[in-house]
Design a protein around this motif. Sequence first.
Motif, PDB file in Angstrom:
ATOM      1  N   GLY A  22       0.823  -1.214   0.000  1.00 26.14           N
ATOM      2  CA  GLY A  22       0.000   0.000   0.000  1.00 26.14           C
ATOM      3  C   GLY A  22       0.851   1.255   0.000  1.00 26.14           C
ATOM      4  O   GLY A  22       0.685   2.145  -0.835  1.00 26.14           O
ATOM      5  N   LEU A  34      -4.915   6.170   3.347  1.00 26.54           N
ATOM      6  CA  LEU A  34      -4.560   4.746   3.364  1.00 26.54           C
ATOM      7  C   LEU A  34      -4.621   4.215   4.795  1.00 26.54           C
ATOM      8  O   LEU A  34      -5.062   3.085   5.031  1.00 26.54           O
ATOM      9  CB  LEU A  34      -3.148   4.554   2.782  1.00 26.54           C
ATOM     10  N   TYR A  90      -8.127   3.509   5.537  1.00 28.69           N
ATOM     11  CA  TYR A  90      -8.520   2.275   4.831  1.00 28.69           C
ATOM     12  C   TYR A  90      -8.018   1.044   5.593  1.00 28.69           C
ATOM     13  O   TYR A  90      -8.767   0.089   5.820  1.00 28.69           O
ATOM     14  CB  TYR A  90      -7.922   2.309   3.418  1.00 28.69           C
ATOM     15  N   ARG A 144      -8.862   2.340  -1.379  1.00 27.57           N
ATOM     16  CA  ARG A 144      -7.475   2.680  -1.072  1.00 27.57           C
ATOM     17  C   ARG A 144      -7.116   4.093  -1.513  1.00 27.57           C
ATOM     18  O   ARG A 144      -6.184   4.689  -1.023  1.00 27.57           O
ATOM     19  CB  ARG A 144      -6.531   1.765  -1.856  1.00 27.57           C
TER      20      ARG A 144
END
Lengths: 298, 302
Positions: free
Chosen positions: A74, A100, A103, A228
């Motif tokens: 990520g 992120l 998320y 994302r």
Amino acid sequence: MIVESLKSKVESQKLRSRQYSQIRSFTDSLILEESMRYLKLIRRFIIIAFQDVLAYRMNFWISLLYSVLNLGTGVLGLVVLFGQVETLRGWTLASTLALLGVYLTLGALRGLFIGPSLEALAGMDGEVWTGQFDFTLLRPVDVQFLASFRHWRPLALLDLLLALGVLGTGMAQMGQTLTPGRVLAFVIGMTAGLLILYAILLAFSALVFWSPGFLFTWLFNALLQTARYPVGLYPGWLRLVLTWIVPVGVMTTIPAQALSGDLPVGMLAGAVALALAFFAGATVLFRTGLRRYASASS
Amino acid sequence: MMQEARGKGQEAGGKGQEAGGKGQDLRITDHASRGTLPQVNLRGGLALMRKTWLSWVQHRSFFFLLAFGWMIPPLIYLFVWSTAAGGGTVGGFSRGQFVAYYLVLIAVNQLTYSQNNWTVGDVIRYGGMNALLLRPLSPVFDTLSSEVAGKVVYMLFIVPVTAALALWLRPELHVTLHNGLAFVPALALAWALRFFWGYWLALLAFWATRADALLSLQDALIFLLAGQVAPTALLPGALRVAATWLPFRYMVGFPVEVLTGQLDISGILTGFAFQLGWLAVALALFGVMWRTGVKRYSAVGG
């Protein structure tokens, strides 16, 4: 005579109100007892899950590997993207990193209990498919409660720690001062996001009552990955879908915007209303589906 | 339905357990213990492929779902990079070129992905290998036949979907004859490399029960270094060096770069050299793993 009857009327009124308040306090204590019972059940479930984890210690390291891989891909994905462009539709590396973090946090909370519980219900070899669900129905507890809180995965706490780390790093890099108002907006946004996530997962799991063979949650997992990135980075039509139809975008973009302070109050209220509507809708769908359940036999 | 779909070896596993339960002598056929490939038993092979094909077609909705899931990450990057490019270019790519790159990548990724690598470990762990070893065919043929059947079923989903996306997102793709011709062997080698690389990793299940964690590591590295997160040319310094030297780019990204015309002749030839070199390494490791693993294998079941 009149006085007598009035007196007796007043007496009976008093008695009734006393009875009423007794009944009130009785039902109050019942509700309290009932919720205490549910909390105790949740405690039990968590303890069982921890005992289970301690029995398989190797899984800890494997889990850690998965968590770090998930985090690494990520973060590096964002580093690659923002190595080429400075900002993207108003989003910088720092604010996208915070997103992120949101998320990953939602994903970790899902992995902690919603995911394992609903997966046991509607996933591969799930209870609805195998007919094990009979035993869940027989228990003297609310079915939706049991389906949502029964299974826990304590190793998801690792994911949660890493996710909060990413969130913190993103926020520190943004250099934004955190006012109490922003923190409050963030917490409300996160709660709404989690509720939407739960509602969608419950709804997708409920679809299993209509079509036991299909893995609806896998379909959702694929869609969830779009969260994302900020919704604003997708083309217009997709943005609409991700905001209103499958609001995975709302789950991460709104809390992230709340942190940076550019979230209108109306949007936050809208997210809360959307979350409540989704929760109500999913509950109705789950209970309707429940009535279709006809066990399984070979 | 799903139980069967999970691993082709499951019903075979049942048979193996039966055999063990009856106390039959589980003699491992000669070729398996020596680890050499036998002469292909043509009729048996065809029957195996037919069986595998029918089982795949029967479960197609499940596999379409899997294909949908694998398509989403590249699709996300398609949209994100398209937005980044906007009306101009990023790192020399225009919006249309990103679209072309990622649409080809979706197809190549699906064609080279071997989900059998995940089931091999289960077959070993749950004792399904027993029945496979009793057949007069090397177990690798079982995997290969489900590989072929799987590719066809996945393409039934991927081809119409990418075609529809292409009509809509207007990719910029000019395929020259050279690139088109070089693409075919690049794709075949990419598939072979990814298949055997995953297979030798999966065979670690002979020694460790949780060897599939390494397959996840491989998937993560492919995501980063094989051109999913960005075309290799756009990776920052250290990652690009790693992408060039490690095998992962040659499993997915390289054929895509060939077809979309990002590489000149020397780039293509170097890529082929890397593919062949890593394929040789993968085959050697596969051979060693198989030979030593099968000797060590003791059946579970009964």
